[in-house]
Design a protein around this motif. Structure first.
Motif, PDB file in Angstrom:
ATOM      1  N   ASP A  76       4.938   0.487  13.373  1.00 20.91           N
ATOM      2  CA  ASP A  76       5.538   1.012  12.148  1.00 20.91           C
ATOM      3  C   ASP A  76       4.635   2.148  11.676  1.00 20.91           C
ATOM      4  O   ASP A  76       3.503   1.920  11.248  1.00 20.91           O
ATOM      5  CB  ASP A  76       5.628  -0.096  11.099  1.00 20.91           C
ATOM      6  CG  ASP A  76       6.159   0.416   9.759  1.00 20.91           C
ATOM      7  OD1 ASP A  76       6.477   1.615   9.653  1.00 20.91           O
ATOM      8  OD2 ASP A  76       6.239  -0.398   8.818  1.00 20.91           O
ATOM      9  N   SER A  77       5.129   3.381  11.745  1.00 23.35           N
ATOM     10  CA  SER A  77       4.308   4.541  11.401  1.00 23.35           C
ATOM     11  C   SER A  77       3.884   4.556   9.936  1.00 23.35           C
ATOM     12  O   SER A  77       2.955   5.273   9.559  1.00 23.35           O
ATOM     13  CB  SER A  77       5.063   5.834  11.724  1.00 23.35           C
ATOM     14  OG  SER A  77       6.275   5.907  10.988  1.00 23.35           O
ATOM     15  N   GLY A  78       4.543   3.753   9.102  1.00 21.44           N
ATOM     16  CA  GLY A  78       4.186   3.693   7.691  1.00 21.44           C
ATOM     17  C   GLY A  78       3.108   2.677   7.394  1.00 21.44           C
ATOM     18  O   GLY A  78       2.602   2.611   6.270  1.00 21.44           O
ATOM     19  N   SER A  79       2.734   1.883   8.378  1.00 18.32           N
ATOM     20  CA  SER A  79       1.696   0.862   8.182  1.00 18.32           C
ATOM     21  C   SER A  79       0.321   1.498   8.046  1.00 18.32           C
ATOM     22  O   SER A  79       0.029   2.532   8.647  1.00 18.32           O
ATOM     23  CB  SER A  79       1.690  -0.103   9.368  1.00 18.32           C
ATOM     24  OG  SER A  79       0.540  -0.919   9.364  1.00 18.32           O
ATOM     25  N   TRP A  80      -0.554   0.864   7.270  1.00 21.12           N
ATOM     26  CA  TRP A  80      -1.925   1.352   7.121  1.00 21.12           C
ATOM     27  C   TRP A  80      -2.641   1.359   8.470  1.00 21.12           C
ATOM     28  O   TRP A  80      -3.509   2.210   8.721  1.00 21.12           O
ATOM     29  CB  TRP A  80      -2.708   0.520   6.107  1.00 21.12           C
ATOM     30  CG  TRP A  80      -3.072  -0.870   6.570  1.00 21.12           C
ATOM     31  CD1 TRP A  80      -2.385  -2.022   6.341  1.00 21.12           C
ATOM     32  CD2 TRP A  80      -4.219  -1.233   7.345  1.00 21.12           C
ATOM     33  NE1 TRP A  80      -3.014  -3.090   6.935  1.00 21.12           N
ATOM     34  CE2 TRP A  80      -4.147  -2.631   7.549  1.00 21.12           C
ATOM     35  CE3 TRP A  80      -5.275  -0.525   7.893  1.00 21.12           C
ATOM     36  CZ2 TRP A  80      -5.102  -3.334   8.280  1.00 21.12           C
ATOM     37  CZ3 TRP A  80      -6.243  -1.217   8.626  1.00 21.12           C
ATOM     38  CH2 TRP A  80      -6.150  -2.612   8.807  1.00 21.12           C
ATOM     39  N   ILE A  81      -2.269   0.428   9.343  1.00 21.87           N
ATOM     40  CA  ILE A  81      -2.907   0.354  10.670  1.00 21.87           C
ATOM     41  C   ILE A  81      -2.559   1.591  11.486  1.00 21.87           C
ATOM     42  O   ILE A  81      -3.424   2.214  12.111  1.00 21.87           O
ATOM     43  CB  ILE A  81      -2.469  -0.917  11.417  1.00 21.87           C
ATOM     44  CG1 ILE A  81      -2.788  -2.164  10.597  1.00 21.87           C
ATOM     45  CG2 ILE A  81      -3.151  -0.998  12.779  1.00 21.87           C
ATOM     46  CD1 ILE A  81      -2.192  -3.441  11.150  1.00 21.87           C
ATOM     47  N   SER A  82      -1.307   1.961  11.463  1.00 21.06           N
ATOM     48  CA  SER A  82      -0.871   3.149  12.192  1.00 21.06           C
ATOM     49  C   SER A  82      -1.513   4.404  11.624  1.00 21.06           C
ATOM     50  O   SER A  82      -1.990   5.277  12.360  1.00 21.06           O
ATOM     51  CB  SER A  82       0.656   3.257  12.140  1.00 21.06           C
ATOM     52  OG  SER A  82       1.110   4.386  12.849  1.00 21.06           O
ATOM     53  N   ARG A  83      -1.548   4.497  10.311  1.00 23.52           N
ATOM     54  CA  ARG A  83      -2.131   5.682   9.669  1.00 23.52           C
ATOM     55  C   ARG A  83      -3.624   5.796   9.951  1.00 23.52           C
ATOM     56  O   ARG A  83      -4.174   6.892  10.032  1.00 23.52           O
ATOM     57  CB  ARG A  83      -1.884   5.652   8.159  1.00 23.52           C
ATOM     58  CG  ARG A  83      -0.406   5.783   7.767  1.00 23.52           C
ATOM     59  CD  ARG A  83      -0.274   6.151   6.285  1.00 23.52           C
ATOM     60  NE  ARG A  83      -0.948   5.188   5.428  1.00 23.52           N
ATOM     61  CZ  ARG A  83      -0.390   4.087   4.947  1.00 23.52           C
ATOM     62  NH1 ARG A  83       0.865   3.776   5.251  1.00 23.52           N
ATOM     63  NH2 ARG A  83      -1.077   3.270   4.156  1.00 23.52           N
ATOM     64  N   ALA A  84      -4.279   4.644  10.084  1.00 22.40           N
ATOM     65  CA  ALA A  84      -5.723   4.657  10.342  1.00 22.40           C
ATOM     66  C   ALA A  84      -6.041   5.315  11.676  1.00 22.40           C
ATOM     67  O   ALA A  84      -7.117   5.902  11.849  1.00 22.40           O
ATOM     68  CB  ALA A  84      -6.271   3.233  10.316  1.00 22.40           C
ATOM     69  N   PHE A  85      -5.113   5.233  12.617  1.00 22.34           N
ATOM     70  CA  PHE A  85      -5.343   5.803  13.946  1.00 22.34           C
ATOM     71  C   PHE A  85      -4.558   7.090  14.171  1.00 22.34           C
ATOM     72  O   PHE A  85      -4.531   7.611  15.283  1.00 22.34           O
ATOM     73  CB  PHE A  85      -4.961   4.777  15.026  1.00 22.34           C
ATOM     74  CG  PHE A  85      -5.962   3.671  15.189  1.00 22.34           C
ATOM     75  CD1 PHE A  85      -6.963   3.749  16.142  1.00 22.34           C
ATOM     76  CD2 PHE A  85      -5.920   2.565  14.358  1.00 22.34           C
ATOM     77  CE1 PHE A  85      -7.890   2.735  16.289  1.00 22.34           C
ATOM     78  CE2 PHE A  85      -6.849   1.539  14.503  1.00 22.34           C
ATOM     79  CZ  PHE A  85      -7.846   1.636  15.468  1.00 22.34           C
ATOM     80  N   ASP A  86      -3.933   7.583  13.138  1.00 24.90           N
ATOM     81  CA  ASP A  86      -3.135   8.800  13.267  1.00 24.90           C
ATOM     82  C   ASP A  86      -3.996   9.983  13.672  1.00 24.90           C
ATOM     83  O   ASP A  86      -4.943  10.354  12.982  1.00 24.90           O
ATOM     84  CB  ASP A  86      -2.423   9.104  11.939  1.00 24.90           C
ATOM     85  CG  ASP A  86      -1.439  10.258  12.076  1.00 24.90           C
ATOM     86  OD1 ASP A  86      -0.910  10.445  13.176  1.00 24.90           O
ATOM     87  OD2 ASP A  86      -1.231  10.962  11.066  1.00 24.90           O
ATOM     88  N   GLY A  87      -3.690  10.573  14.818  1.00 22.67           N
ATOM     89  CA  GLY A  87      -4.437  11.732  15.280  1.00 22.67           C
ATOM     90  C   GLY A  87      -5.780  11.394  15.888  1.00 22.67           C
ATOM     91  O   GLY A  87      -6.558  12.286  16.207  1.00 22.67           O
ATOM     92  N   ILE A  88      -6.066  10.110  16.059  1.00 19.05           N
ATOM     93  CA  ILE A  88      -7.352   9.706  16.619  1.00 19.05           C
ATOM     94  C   ILE A  88      -7.131   8.962  17.935  1.00 19.05           C
ATOM     95  O   ILE A  88      -6.308   8.050  18.013  1.00 19.05           O
ATOM     96  CB  ILE A  88      -8.125   8.790  15.659  1.00 19.05           C
ATOM     97  CG1 ILE A  88      -8.452   9.540  14.375  1.00 19.05           C
ATOM     98  CG2 ILE A  88      -9.412   8.276  16.313  1.00 19.05           C
ATOM     99  CD1 ILE A  88      -9.135   8.694  13.330  1.00 19.05           C
TER     100      ILE A  88
END
Length: 267
Positions: A252-264
């Motif tokens: 889920d791209s809206g999850s904090w987990i996904s955002r934490a790794f966004d672009g990394i």
């Protein structure tokens, strides 16, 4: 005449003609400094420290007192007197923040804390202090000769801090206190993402969220784990856990987990 020592260490003589042993030392600062350096080179670190302290006491605003602070920091670090080393180095940074030896002072602070890092079962306050000192050195003095070693030790310190978070998180997970466990694993994912513990942290998040019935976050944690660490046992375990309930990893791209790794990419 015989002089008697008073309780506070003051010398008392009945004759004014006798010299007070505690009279002000009028030795020039450069002489005291060179004597301290000589003692240091001879390996007589205690005597060297005493000499530099005397110089600092007698000539507190001199150029030699400034140099003495750095020497006291180094000597006490070498002697294992880490508190004194840190105190001298911090005082130097407070008085001379723009001095060319500021990076070295910060390095001594980091090294002094680093030398005291305890095992993972104990409080990690000094580990945090070491990490902060090395991080500050890297940020403020990127061209310093101490940066390379500081980076290496910062990685080790952060790995230790992440390991402590994992230890506490696993304890809460075992006690089925899932919210408290998630908070610990979340810290690892957000603050120590490049450490070796992040793989397990993502699996434990999968496990904790799944146990709470928050399937969407469990699927996201597993999906992020699979994207970054596809060949690890942690991902295989996460996949198997979800599969038992009829689910599969799904981000889920809206999850904090996904955002934490966004672009990394941590591979």
């Amino acid at each position: 005449m015989v002089c008697l020592l008073l309780p506070l260490g003051l010398a008392a003589c009945s004759s004014t003609g006798d010299q007070d042993d505690y009279a002000l030392n009028d030795t020039p600062p450069e002489v005291l400094y060179n004597e301290g350096l000589a003692l240091r080179s001879q390996g007589n670190l205690k005597a060297a420290d005493d000499k530099f302290r005397e110089l600092d006491r007698l000539y507190p605003y001199s150029e030699y007192a400034k140099r003495s602070l750095v020497n006291m920091a180094f000597i006490n670090y070498r002697r294992g007197n880490y508190t004194d080393a840190i105190t001298s180095a911090r005082r130097f940074l407070t008085l001379y923040p723009g001095n060319e030896d500021a990076a070295y002072a910060l390095y001594i602070i980091g090294q002094s804390y680093y030398a005291q890092i305890p095992d993972i079962t104990r409080d990690q306050r000094v580990t945090m202090e070491a990490a902060q000192a090395f991080s500050e050195l890297i940020q403020r003095y990127p061209d310093s000769e101490y940066v390379a070693d500081s980076r290496t030790k910062l990685i080790a310190a952060e790995d230790q801090l992440a390991g402590k978070e994992m230890q506490i998180g696993r304890y809460y997970l075992k006690k089925r206190n899932y919210i408290a466990a998630i908070n610990r694993f979340k810290t690892v994912v957000l603050e120590y993402q490049t450490t070796r513990h992040v793989e397990e942290a993502l699996f434990r998040l999968t496990e904790s969220y799944y146990s709470l019935g928050v399937v969407n976050e469990a699927q996201t944690a597993a999906a992020v784990l699979g994207h970054n660490f596809p060949d690890t046992a942690w991902y295989k375990n996460a996949y198997a856990l979800l599969n038992e309930g009829g689910y599969a990893p799904s981000e889920d791209s809206g999850s904090w987990i996904s955002r934490a790794f966004d672009g990394i990419n941590v591979l």
